[in-house]
Design a protein around this motif. Structure first.
Motif, mmCIF file in Angstrom:
data_model
loop_
_atom_site.group_PDB
_atom_site.id
_atom_site.type_symbol
_atom_site.label_atom_id
_atom_site.label_comp_id
_atom_site.label_asym_id
_atom_site.label_seq_id
_atom_site.Cartn_x
_atom_site.Cartn_y
_atom_site.Cartn_z
ATOM 1 N N ASP A 1 0.915 -1.297 0.025
ATOM 2 C CA ASP A 1 -0.191 -0.158 -0.056
ATOM 3 C C ASP A 1 0.884 1.287 -0.236
ATOM 4 O OD1 ASP A 1 -2.258 -1.534 0.050
ATOM 5 O OD2 ASP A 1 -2.495 -1.186 2.353
ATOM 6 N N GLU A 2 0.492 2.255 -0.833
ATOM 7 C CA GLU A 2 1.213 3.413 -0.745
ATOM 8 C C GLU A 2 0.865 4.343 0.277
ATOM 9 O OE1 GLU A 2 1.361 5.738 -4.272
ATOM 10 O OE2 GLU A 2 1.821 4.040 -5.593
ATOM 11 N N LEU A 3 1.843 5.018 0.895
ATOM 12 C CA LEU A 3 1.507 5.642 2.367
ATOM 13 C C LEU A 3 0.379 6.863 2.063
ATOM 14 C CD1 LEU A 3 5.135 6.054 3.351
ATOM 15 C CD2 LEU A 3 3.357 4.647 4.404
ATOM 16 N N SER A 4 0.685 7.437 0.927
ATOM 17 C CA SER A 4 -0.417 8.446 0.522
ATOM 18 C C SER A 4 -1.889 8.114 0.283
ATOM 19 C CB SER A 4 0.176 9.366 -0.765
ATOM 20 O OG SER A 4 0.531 8.410 -1.934
ATOM 21 N N SER A 5 -1.903 6.825 0.103
ATOM 22 C CA SER A 5 -3.206 6.179 -0.161
ATOM 23 C C SER A 5 -4.196 6.275 0.884
ATOM 24 C CB SER A 5 -3.116 4.904 -0.877
ATOM 25 O OG SER A 5 -2.826 4.109 -0.241
ATOM 26 N N PHE A 6 -3.664 6.339 2.265
ATOM 27 C CA PHE A 6 -4.326 6.335 3.400
ATOM 28 C C PHE A 6 -4.983 7.629 3.819
ATOM 29 C CE2 PHE A 6 -1.297 2.798 3.823
ATOM 30 C CZ PHE A 6 -2.087 1.677 4.214
ATOM 31 N N ASP A 7 -6.138 7.488 4.030
ATOM 32 C CA ASP A 7 -7.048 8.878 4.359
ATOM 33 C C ASP A 7 -6.409 9.702 5.651
ATOM 34 O OD1 ASP A 7 -8.900 8.372 2.623
ATOM 35 O OD2 ASP A 7 -10.393 7.517 4.050
ATOM 36 N N ALA A 8 -5.537 8.782 6.458
ATOM 37 C CA ALA A 8 -5.173 9.302 7.736
ATOM 38 C C ALA A 8 -3.592 9.930 7.612
ATOM 39 C CB ALA A 8 -4.928 8.482 8.754
ATOM 40 N N TRP A 9 -3.222 9.692 6.233
ATOM 41 C CA TRP A 9 -1.738 9.937 5.855
ATOM 42 C C TRP A 9 -1.692 11.524 5.708
ATOM 43 C CZ3 TRP A 9 2.640 8.317 6.836
ATOM 44 C CH2 TRP A 9 3.959 8.715 6.148
ATOM 45 N N ASP A 10 -0.940 12.223 6.762
ATOM 46 C CA ASP A 10 -1.044 13.758 6.612
ATOM 47 C C ASP A 10 0.423 14.307 7.548
ATOM 48 O OD1 ASP A 10 -1.495 13.492 9.141
ATOM 49 O OD2 ASP A 10 -3.566 14.471 9.241
ATOM 50 N N SER A 11 0.672 15.423 7.373
ATOM 51 C CA SER A 11 2.140 15.883 7.951
ATOM 52 C C SER A 11 2.005 15.319 9.405
ATOM 53 C CB SER A 11 2.081 17.316 7.880
ATOM 54 O OG SER A 11 1.214 17.764 8.599
ATOM 55 N N LEU A 12 1.034 15.409 10.257
ATOM 56 C CA LEU A 12 0.951 14.907 11.679
ATOM 57 C C LEU A 12 1.606 13.347 11.603
ATOM 58 C CD1 LEU A 12 0.723 15.441 14.411
ATOM 59 C CD2 LEU A 12 -1.664 14.930 14.215
ATOM 60 N N THR A 13 0.673 12.706 10.721
ATOM 61 C CA THR A 13 1.332 11.152 10.724
ATOM 62 C C THR A 13 2.616 10.963 10.221
ATOM 63 O OG1 THR A 13 -0.978 10.810 10.225
ATOM 64 C CG2 THR A 13 0.443 8.806 9.640
ATOM 65 N N ASN A 14 2.930 11.856 9.412
ATOM 66 C CA ASN A 14 4.538 11.717 8.900
ATOM 67 C C ASN A 14 5.435 12.113 10.223
ATOM 68 O OD1 ASN A 14 7.027 12.233 7.832
ATOM 69 N ND2 ASN A 14 5.814 12.572 5.696
ATOM 70 N N LEU A 15 5.092 13.021 10.951
ATOM 71 C CA LEU A 15 5.823 13.419 12.474
ATOM 72 C C LEU A 15 5.861 12.263 13.487
ATOM 73 C CD1 LEU A 15 5.046 17.111 12.892
ATOM 74 C CD2 LEU A 15 7.040 16.241 12.065
ATOM 75 N N SER A 16 4.516 11.740 13.198
ATOM 76 C CA SER A 16 4.418 10.336 14.215
ATOM 77 C C SER A 16 5.363 9.152 13.825
ATOM 78 C CB SER A 16 3.035 9.837 14.303
ATOM 79 O OG SER A 16 2.088 10.971 14.889
ATOM 80 N N VAL A 17 5.497 8.974 12.498
ATOM 81 C CA VAL A 17 6.350 8.118 12.043
ATOM 82 C C VAL A 17 7.803 8.211 12.281
ATOM 83 C CG1 VAL A 17 7.249 6.893 9.782
ATOM 84 C CG2 VAL A 17 4.744 7.389 10.234
#
Length: 71
Positions: free
Chosen positions: A21-37
């Motif tokens: 799955d592509e990361l950008s395909s998730f509804d929850a993928w945003d800058s906050l999720t990126n920071l959480s990763v």
């Protein structure tokens, strides 16, 4: 990598994942999720990644391989 899968499910707010799955395909993928990763990689694996590196990984598998290459 069980911890990786479980954490990504939590961060992406899904019950099931396919590593292709592509990361950008998730509804929850945003800058906050990126920071959480970024925070997860630092605390769990002791590695530092950049937001650009995560974006370049494109998929969950790519991100997993990036993490493994830094350990």
């Amino acid at each position: 990598m069980e911890k990786y899968i479980n954490t990504m499910k939590e961060l992406l707010e899904v019950d099931d994942l396919d590593l292709n799955d592509e990361l950008s395909s998730f509804d929850a993928w945003d800058s906050l999720t990126n920071l959480s990763v970024l925070a997860f990689c630092s605390s769990e694996y002791g590695i530092s990644l950049t937001a650009d590196e995560i974006e370049e990984a494109k998929t969950l598998k790519g991100l997993k391989e990036l993490i493994e290459s830094r350990q």
